[in-house]
Design a protein around this motif. Structure first.
Motif, PDB file in Angstrom:
ATOM      1  N   LEU A  71      -5.831   9.778 -33.570  1.00 34.61           N
ATOM      2  CA  LEU A  71      -6.028   8.596 -32.447  1.00 34.61           C
ATOM      3  C   LEU A  71      -5.010   8.868 -30.926  1.00 34.61           C
ATOM      4  O   LEU A  71      -4.122   9.430 -31.261  1.00 34.61           O
ATOM      5  CB  LEU A  71      -5.803   7.520 -32.822  1.00 34.61           C
ATOM      6  N   SER A  73      -3.747   6.919 -28.986  1.00 36.38           N
ATOM      7  CA  SER A  73      -3.168   5.767 -28.872  1.00 36.38           C
ATOM      8  C   SER A  73      -1.629   5.641 -29.219  1.00 36.38           C
ATOM      9  O   SER A  73      -1.332   6.628 -30.057  1.00 36.38           O
ATOM     10  CB  SER A  73      -3.944   4.568 -29.693  1.00 36.38           C
ATOM     11  N   HIS A  74      -0.909   4.767 -28.907  1.00 34.35           N
ATOM     12  CA  HIS A  74       0.619   4.577 -29.210  1.00 34.35           C
ATOM     13  C   HIS A  74       0.413   3.724 -30.280  1.00 34.35           C
ATOM     14  O   HIS A  74       1.505   3.763 -31.113  1.00 34.35           O
ATOM     15  CB  HIS A  74       1.214   3.744 -27.970  1.00 34.35           C
ATOM     16  N   HIS A  75      -0.481   2.875 -30.840  1.00 30.36           N
ATOM     17  CA  HIS A  75      -0.375   2.025 -31.896  1.00 30.36           C
ATOM     18  C   HIS A  75      -1.844   1.970 -32.578  1.00 30.36           C
ATOM     19  O   HIS A  75      -3.134   1.935 -31.878  1.00 30.36           O
ATOM     20  CB  HIS A  75      -0.174   0.498 -31.633  1.00 30.36           C
ATOM     21  N   ASP A  76      -1.970   1.949 -33.765  1.00 28.31           N
ATOM     22  CA  ASP A  76      -3.157   1.639 -34.617  1.00 28.31           C
ATOM     23  C   ASP A  76      -2.881   0.785 -35.953  1.00 28.31           C
ATOM     24  O   ASP A  76      -2.075   1.022 -36.719  1.00 28.31           O
ATOM     25  CB  ASP A  76      -3.585   2.690 -35.011  1.00 28.31           C
ATOM     26  N   PRO A  77      -3.510  -0.663 -35.803  1.00 25.99           N
ATOM     27  CA  PRO A  77      -3.319  -1.446 -37.006  1.00 25.99           C
ATOM     28  C   PRO A  77      -3.689  -0.729 -38.440  1.00 25.99           C
ATOM     29  O   PRO A  77      -3.318  -1.044 -39.434  1.00 25.99           O
ATOM     30  CB  PRO A  77      -3.930  -2.550 -36.477  1.00 25.99           C
ATOM     31  N   PHE A  78      -4.470   0.308 -38.399  1.00 26.15           N
ATOM     32  CA  PHE A  78      -5.069   0.678 -39.565  1.00 26.15           C
ATOM     33  C   PHE A  78      -4.291   2.116 -40.075  1.00 26.15           C
ATOM     34  O   PHE A  78      -4.553   2.877 -40.886  1.00 26.15           O
ATOM     35  CB  PHE A  78      -6.339   1.224 -39.410  1.00 26.15           C
ATOM     36  N   HIS A  79      -3.242   2.220 -39.284  1.00 22.12           N
ATOM     37  CA  HIS A  79      -2.248   3.253 -39.680  1.00 22.12           C
ATOM     38  C   HIS A  79      -2.797   4.833 -39.420  1.00 22.12           C
ATOM     39  O   HIS A  79      -2.482   5.686 -40.430  1.00 22.12           O
ATOM     40  CB  HIS A  79      -1.773   3.268 -40.957  1.00 22.12           C
ATOM     41  N   SER A  80      -3.855   4.952 -38.767  1.00 22.06           N
ATOM     42  CA  SER A  80      -4.323   6.281 -38.407  1.00 22.06           C
ATOM     43  C   SER A  80      -3.106   7.377 -37.949  1.00 22.06           C
ATOM     44  O   SER A  80      -2.050   6.857 -37.178  1.00 22.06           O
ATOM     45  CB  SER A  80      -5.527   6.394 -37.390  1.00 22.06           C
ATOM     46  N   LEU A  82      -1.588   9.408 -35.096  1.00 24.32           N
ATOM     47  CA  LEU A  82      -1.511   9.408 -33.445  1.00 24.32           C
ATOM     48  C   LEU A  82      -1.088  10.316 -32.863  1.00 24.32           C
ATOM     49  O   LEU A  82      -0.349  11.242 -33.710  1.00 24.32           O
ATOM     50  CB  LEU A  82      -0.753   8.026 -33.041  1.00 24.32           C
ATOM     51  N   ASP A 100     -12.491  11.381 -28.113  1.00 28.20           N
ATOM     52  CA  ASP A 100     -12.359  10.316 -29.435  1.00 28.20           C
ATOM     53  C   ASP A 100     -11.992  10.810 -30.880  1.00 28.20           C
ATOM     54  O   ASP A 100     -11.523  11.669 -30.907  1.00 28.20           O
ATOM     55  CB  ASP A 100     -14.172   9.703 -29.467  1.00 28.20           C
ATOM     56  N   PHE A 101     -12.017   9.853 -31.676  1.00 28.78           N
ATOM     57  CA  PHE A 101     -11.542  10.293 -32.934  1.00 28.78           C
ATOM     58  C   PHE A 101     -11.995  11.469 -33.619  1.00 28.78           C
ATOM     59  O   PHE A 101     -11.171  12.145 -34.197  1.00 28.78           O
ATOM     60  CB  PHE A 101     -11.476   8.986 -33.706  1.00 28.78           C
TER      61      PHE A 101
END
Length: 258
Positions: A71, A73-80, A82, A100-101
């Motif tokens: 991902l 991103s700096h943060h992901d609530p689903f713990h992907s 990064l 994209d992912f």
């Protein structure tokens, strides 16, 4: 150094955005709210933004090969996983250019806000080159796709260039791409597409509008930067000549937009 430039070099924002922070009373120097947009930062100044001290870091520029299922991103609530898990631990790093992912390829990563924003800004039209593997053969490339484009789900997409990509061309490039084209993917089609608009998932949606599914997508070029020998998950510092090429491009497009 003027305060807006200092904040930009801290990786906080562009110079113009930094001035907005000052006008909003979010910047403090020595414990007092700063209102002077022309303030010159002095040695020993303690500068805080929203209560947090900011310091100017050494400018860094990285080329990074984003793998699939990682991902941006700096943060992901689903713990992907990064992209920043693979990069040096610096608070002000950010990536330039969407991927994209499920896509992979070249990202430019820096802590220099003004250059990054110029690269990312759609009006400056930086070219991006992608290699795409489609689910089935594309009989021919219609010139209308690059001349007039197509509208899919209410959004217009128009690539700058489209051409078939041969196995020989792939083998002739020094890119460290694994399993390309994808093994066991059947009678698909390799295509090279160049565009500059930067719309969300535009490569996939362009081909979806034509009735094709993208099996694999990799960005191999971002303006003057090429993915080169970077393997998925690897990064390297940008070379001086690459930064010079970016600076020259940025200077040219800024003049053209003034």
């Amino acid at each position: 150094m003027r305060i807006n430039r200092y904040l930009a070099k801290c990786g906080l924002a562009s110079r113009r955005k930094a001035e907005d922070y000052i006008r909003a009373g979010r910047v403090m120097v020595g414990g007092e709210v700063l209102r002077d947009l022309s303030y010159q930062v002095q040695a020993g100044d303690c500068i805080r933004v929203d209560g947090k001290e900011v310091r100017m870091e050494e400018e860094v520029f990285f080329l990074y090969h984003k793998p699939v299922k990682v991902l941006v991103s700096h943060h992901d609530p689903f713990h992907s996983r990064l992209i920043y898990d693979d990069l040096p631990k610096m608070d002000s790093l950010f990536a330039v250019g969407r991927l994209d992912f499920d896509s992979e390829g070249l990202l430019f990563v820096t802590n220099r806000g003004n250059l990054a924003q110029t690269i990312a800004h759609p009006s400056y039209q930086m070219e991006k080159e992608y290699w795409v593997f489609l689910d089935r053969p594309l009989p021919a490339i219609d010139e209308a796709w690059t001349r007039a484009g197509l509208t899919f789900r209410g959004i217009h997409y128009r690539p700058d260039h489209l051409e078939f990509l041969t196995k020989e061309e792939i083998d002739g490039r020094s890119y460290a791409l694994t399993d390309w084209p994808p093994e066991g993917s059947g009678n698909g089609q390799l295509v090279k597409i160049i565009l500059h608009e930067g719309k969300k998932r535009e490569v996939r949606r362009f081909f979806q509008g034509l009735g094709y599914e993208v099996i694999r997508l990799i960005r191999v070029r971002l303006g003057p930067l090429n993915i080169g020998g970077l393997r998925a998950g690897q990064y390297r510092p940008a070379r001086p000549e690459e930064i010079s090429a970016l600076e020259e491009w940025a200077s040219m497009v800024r003049k053209g937009n003034n």
